[in-house]
Design an enzyme around this catalytic site. Structure first.
Site, PDB file in Angstrom:
ATOM      1  N   LYS A  10       0.820  -1.212   0.000  1.00  0.00           N
ATOM      2  CA  LYS A  10       0.000   0.000   0.000  1.00  0.00           C
ATOM      3  C   LYS A  10       0.857   1.268   0.000  1.00  0.00           C
ATOM      4  O   LYS A  10       2.062   1.214   0.299  1.00  0.00           O
ATOM      5  CB  LYS A  10      -0.938  -0.035   1.208  1.00  0.00           C
ATOM      6  CG  LYS A  10      -1.939  -1.200   1.153  1.00  0.00           C
ATOM      7  CD  LYS A  10      -2.983  -1.052   2.238  1.00  0.00           C
ATOM      8  CE  LYS A  10      -3.990  -2.189   2.176  1.00  0.00           C
ATOM      9  NZ  LYS A  10      -5.080  -1.995   3.160  1.00  0.00           N
ATOM     10  N   TYR A  50     -12.381  -1.801  -4.138  1.00  0.00           N
ATOM     11  CA  TYR A  50     -12.932  -1.998  -2.791  1.00  0.00           C
ATOM     12  C   TYR A  50     -14.455  -1.885  -2.757  1.00  0.00           C
ATOM     13  O   TYR A  50     -15.015  -1.572  -1.703  1.00  0.00           O
ATOM     14  CB  TYR A  50     -12.323  -0.972  -1.831  1.00  0.00           C
ATOM     15  CG  TYR A  50     -10.941  -1.333  -1.316  1.00  0.00           C
ATOM     16  CD1 TYR A  50     -10.711  -2.498  -0.580  1.00  0.00           C
ATOM     17  CD2 TYR A  50      -9.852  -0.483  -1.515  1.00  0.00           C
ATOM     18  CE1 TYR A  50      -9.456  -2.813  -0.082  1.00  0.00           C
ATOM     19  CE2 TYR A  50      -8.585  -0.792  -1.018  1.00  0.00           C
ATOM     20  CZ  TYR A  50      -8.406  -1.962  -0.295  1.00  0.00           C
ATOM     21  OH  TYR A  50      -7.157  -2.276   0.206  1.00  0.00           O
ATOM     22  N   ASN A 113      -2.227   0.230   6.592  1.00  0.00           N
ATOM     23  CA  ASN A 113      -1.763  -1.041   7.160  1.00  0.00           C
ATOM     24  C   ASN A 113      -0.833  -1.840   6.228  1.00  0.00           C
ATOM     25  O   ASN A 113      -0.777  -3.059   6.288  1.00  0.00           O
ATOM     26  CB  ASN A 113      -2.944  -1.879   7.672  1.00  0.00           C
ATOM     27  CG  ASN A 113      -3.879  -2.330   6.574  1.00  0.00           C
ATOM     28  OD1 ASN A 113      -3.709  -1.945   5.423  1.00  0.00           O
ATOM     29  ND2 ASN A 113      -4.846  -3.154   6.914  1.00  0.00           N
ATOM     30  N   HIS A 116      -2.162  -5.458   1.506  1.00  0.00           N
ATOM     31  CA  HIS A 116      -3.472  -6.090   1.300  1.00  0.00           C
ATOM     32  C   HIS A 116      -3.243  -7.516   0.811  1.00  0.00           C
ATOM     33  O   HIS A 116      -2.310  -7.765   0.046  1.00  0.00           O
ATOM     34  CB  HIS A 116      -4.276  -5.321   0.244  1.00  0.00           C
ATOM     35  CG  HIS A 116      -5.470  -6.078  -0.242  1.00  0.00           C
ATOM     36  ND1 HIS A 116      -6.664  -6.097   0.443  1.00  0.00           N
ATOM     37  CD2 HIS A 116      -5.633  -6.900  -1.310  1.00  0.00           C
ATOM     38  CE1 HIS A 116      -7.514  -6.889  -0.208  1.00  0.00           C
ATOM     39  NE2 HIS A 116      -6.913  -7.382  -1.275  1.00  0.00           N
ATOM     40  N   GLU A 127      -9.764  -9.902  -7.766  1.00  0.00           N
ATOM     41  CA  GLU A 127      -8.695  -8.919  -7.552  1.00  0.00           C
ATOM     42  C   GLU A 127      -7.549  -9.107  -8.560  1.00  0.00           C
ATOM     43  O   GLU A 127      -6.995  -8.127  -9.062  1.00  0.00           O
ATOM     44  CB  GLU A 127      -8.199  -9.019  -6.111  1.00  0.00           C
ATOM     45  CG  GLU A 127      -9.272  -8.547  -5.126  1.00  0.00           C
ATOM     46  CD  GLU A 127      -8.898  -8.715  -3.660  1.00  0.00           C
ATOM     47  OE1 GLU A 127      -7.827  -9.298  -3.371  1.00  0.00           O
ATOM     48  OE2 GLU A 127      -9.683  -8.257  -2.806  1.00  0.00           O
TER      49      GLU A 127
END
Ligand code: CMP
Length: 138
Positions: A10, A50, A113, A116, A127
């Site tokens: 990320k 998302y 975070n 993913h 995805e």
């Protein structure tokens, strides 16, 4: 059986220069890199990725964050790849992540975070297809 999963380093981890360290952890854990690319996505592209979270209160902020800078998208392969990557990543909230996990080491918050990973076979399929064309996975 060999399984494929999808992962993103990320924008927070990319910005902090953790890409190489995270890739090293992934390889050390036995994952093969099937495909990998660095790219930046628009807010609309993040919203498409998302979309399952579109009703969540954090959707606007999450998609803003995911479009805030470069990411590294990849397809990874090994036995039990989906569950094993999630174990290696640690809990979504780094405050709850086990010692030694990627999020424990590199994540700042539940949103920023670091990484993913797909949570199931069907989401992995969606995805992977969202970011990679078939010829890139041959
Ligand atoms: P990821 O595994 O990419 O899947 C959805 C993301 O939404 C998750 O990681 C976090 O980055 C983010 N997320 C999940 N829960 C929250 C929350 N409560 N507040 C903010 N962001 C969240």
């Amino acid at each position: 059986m060999t399984q494929r999963t999808f992962s993103i380093i990320k924008p927070d981890a990319f910005r902090k220069g953790h890409t190489g360290a995270i890739l090293a952890e992934i390889e050390k854990a036995g994952f093969g890199i099937v495909a990998i690319k660095r790219l930046s996505i628009s807010k609309a592209q993040a919203e498409g990725f998302y979309y399952v979270h579109k009703e969540r209160p954090f959707f606007a902020s999450l998609t803003q964050f995911m479009s805030s800078g470069p990411i590294v998208a990849m397809v990874l392969e090994k036995d039990n790849a989906i569950a094993d990557l999630r174990k290696l990543m640690g809990a979504t909230n780094p405050a709850n992540a086990d010692e030694g996990t990627i999020r424990k080491k590199y994540a700042a918050s539940i949103e920023e975070n670091a990484i993913h990973g797909s949570d199931a076979e069907d989401t992995a399929k969606f995805e992977i297809g969202y970011f990679f064309a078939g010829y890139e996975l041959a």
